[in-house]
Motif scaffolding. Structure first.
Motif, PDB file in Angstrom:
ATOM      1  N   ALA A  77      25.142   7.133 -64.107  1.00  0.00           N
ATOM      2  CA  ALA A  77      25.054   7.773 -62.604  1.00  0.00           C
ATOM      3  C   ALA A  77      23.792   6.832 -61.653  1.00  0.00           C
ATOM      4  CB  ALA A  77      24.014   8.697 -63.161  1.00  0.00           C
ATOM      5  N   ASP A  80      20.117  11.211 -59.077  1.00  0.00           N
ATOM      6  CA  ASP A  80      21.475  12.579 -59.131  1.00  0.00           C
ATOM      7  C   ASP A  80      22.169  12.703 -57.624  1.00  0.00           C
ATOM      8  OD1 ASP A  80      19.954  12.670 -57.197  1.00  0.00           O
ATOM      9  OD2 ASP A  80      18.496  14.594 -58.075  1.00  0.00           O
ATOM     10  N   ALA A  82      25.743  10.374 -57.337  1.00  0.00           N
ATOM     11  CA  ALA A  82      26.744  10.487 -58.153  1.00  0.00           C
ATOM     12  C   ALA A  82      26.871   9.373 -59.683  1.00  0.00           C
ATOM     13  CB  ALA A  82      27.744   9.217 -56.275  1.00  0.00           C
ATOM     14  N   ARG A  83      28.220   9.513 -59.881  1.00  0.00           N
ATOM     15  CA  ARG A  83      28.806   8.998 -60.741  1.00  0.00           C
ATOM     16  C   ARG A  83      29.471   7.945 -60.676  1.00  0.00           C
ATOM     17  NH1 ARG A  83      27.573   9.301 -66.054  1.00  0.00           N
ATOM     18  NH2 ARG A  83      29.597   8.684 -66.450  1.00  0.00           N
ATOM     19  N   THR A 104      30.129  13.990 -57.373  1.00  0.00           N
ATOM     20  CA  THR A 104      28.942  14.880 -58.609  1.00  0.00           C
ATOM     21  C   THR A 104      29.106  16.838 -58.399  1.00  0.00           C
ATOM     22  OG1 THR A 104      27.416  15.169 -56.566  1.00  0.00           O
ATOM     23  CG2 THR A 104      27.689  13.225 -58.943  1.00  0.00           C
ATOM     24  N   THR A 105      29.730  17.096 -57.297  1.00  0.00           N
ATOM     25  CA  THR A 105      30.671  18.214 -57.399  1.00  0.00           C
ATOM     26  C   THR A 105      31.599  18.237 -57.593  1.00  0.00           C
ATOM     27  OG1 THR A 105      30.882  17.829 -55.177  1.00  0.00           O
ATOM     28  CG2 THR A 105      29.230  18.215 -55.270  1.00  0.00           C
ATOM     29  N   PHE A 167      33.558  13.314 -65.221  1.00  0.00           N
ATOM     30  CA  PHE A 167      33.014  14.485 -64.462  1.00  0.00           C
ATOM     31  C   PHE A 167      32.606  14.240 -65.964  1.00  0.00           C
ATOM     32  CE2 PHE A 167      35.853  14.298 -61.337  1.00  0.00           C
ATOM     33  CZ  PHE A 167      35.565  14.480 -59.976  1.00  0.00           C
ATOM     34  N   TYR A 168      30.774  14.825 -65.540  1.00  0.00           N
ATOM     35  CA  TYR A 168      30.675  15.488 -66.502  1.00  0.00           C
ATOM     36  C   TYR A 168      30.011  17.152 -66.323  1.00  0.00           C
ATOM     37  CZ  TYR A 168      26.909  11.429 -68.046  1.00  0.00           C
ATOM     38  OH  TYR A 168      26.758  10.463 -68.490  1.00  0.00           O
TER      39      TYR A 168
END
Length: 372
Positions: A77, A80, A82-83, A104-105, A167-168
């Motif tokens: 990551a 907060d 992007a990953r 992230t979205t 994706f988390y």
């Protein structure tokens, strides 16, 4: 130095919305923007630069694997914002890296342009749903969107098995457990077998890359779970064949029967550059109706394309029809459309006819290529 540099690179990548960063000795870092590669106007990377960049983000465990195997993959990551999914490898004795940005979205299925029929399929109580397409065609994004859709709408237990986790997902209406291959569990097949004892409703298999994994996924789908899987195939018909061909000859009849009862649908997708920037997805959709199940069982998969063509009322569509629609809606250029077509000649003729204004409303003649 390297940490400042990597932060700047990641920052620029997020800001410009690049999908990938390529790091190689002998050239500056390269971004992939809307499907095209762009060199950055910065210094040319030396061997020690790429090593320093690699060390600034790669976990110890992966650095060991890089030494032993010549390559490693992991996810990380960036604050907060992007990953990233990272692949580090050796080439000509130097270190190279490719970082893929994972948004992230999460987009909804509607925003991705996924037909409603697909979201209906994933709410079924059991069955195998395959999302396929070449690398970088947005399979992970589609799957994440569908998992999120289930998570927001139903109280299920969802288990994802990924390499690495992309994706988390957070617990919403559903409970979500995400297992990373190589960190939480040794292999895909092992994770699926274990998952069956963990009271799952939905299992996501990041990649069905070998016989053992495919076998475990089919079994899980048969025993009353919804299983999502991905394969690198271009068409729905090709996907069914690929699954069957993964098995030795003496088992293929049995697999055809199992597949015909367990598969619920196949979404084959392709990303096409959009006029004016960005990209949009074209989807080929196969729904496993009793007719399609018969074709799979009786080894008549070559007739699947015609079945998709006549199955529009069930929500099925061929890739070339989806591409034709993107051209008609003036979203994509003819060149980009034809580059992704399954039968480019037929699609080109159809576009020429449409330009002449004789595109009838009746269904098209079945192209020669599909008559067997």
């Amino acid at each position: 130095m390297a940490t400042i540099l990597i932060d700047k690179l990641l920052q620029a990548c997020v800001k410009q919305d690049a999908s990938d960063i390529h790091i190689a000795v002998g050239q500056p870092p390269v971004f992939r923007l809307h499907g095209r590669l762009r060199r950055l106007e910065t210094k040319i990377l030396e061997a020690e630069d790429t090593v320093a960049l690699m060390k600034s983000i790669t976990p110890e465990r992966c650095q060991r694997e890089l030494q032993e195997q010549g390559g490693t993959d992991f996810g990380f990551a960036f604050g907060d914002q992007a990953r990233f999914r990272v692949s580090v490898f050796k080439q000509r004795g130097f270190i190279g890296m490719v970082l893929r940005q994972i948004p992230t979205t999460m987009l909804t299925p509607e925003q991705l342009g996924l037909p409603d029929v697909v979201t209906k399929l994933v709410l079924r109580p059991r069955g195998l749903m395959l999302v396929t397409g070449p690398t970088g065609s947005g399979k992970s994004t589609t799957l994440a969107s569908l998992v999120n859709y289930i998570n927001e709408n139903v109280d299920h237990h969802i288990i994802t098995i990924e390499d690495p986790i992309e994706f988390y997902h957070y617990h919403k209406k559903s409970t979500v457990n995400q297992r990373e291959v190589g960190v939480d569990v040794p292999s895909f097949a092992e994770a699926i077998r274990r998952a069956l004892r963990q009271d799952p409703d939905v299992i996501l298999v990041g990649e069905m890359r070998d016989l053992e994994t495919i076998e475990a996924a089919i079994t899980a789908a048969e025993t009353g779970h919804v299983v999502f899987g991905t394969l690198h195939t271009n068409s729905a018909q090709g996907t069914v064949n690929r699954v069957i061909d993964a098995f030795p000859g003496n088992l293929q009849d049995q697999i055809r029967t199992q597949l015909s009862t367990s598969i619920i649908g196949v979404v084959a997708q392709s990303l096409v550059p959009k006029i004016g920037g960005g990209r949009c997805a074209a989807y080929e959709i196969l729904i496993c109706t009793p007719g399609v199940a018969n074709l799979i069982r009786e080894n008549k998969t070559f007739r699947i394309n015609s079945a998709i063509q006549t199955g529009a009322k069930h929500g099925m569509q061929l890739m070339d029809d989806a591409l034709f629609k993107l051209w008609k809606e003036e979203k994509c250029t003819i060149e980009d459309i034809l580059a992704r077509a399954h039968v480019p000649d037929d699609l080109a003729k159809r576009i020429v006819n449409a330009k002449r204004g004789i595109e009838e409303e009746e269904p098209q003649e079945v192209p020669e290529a599909f008559k067997q």
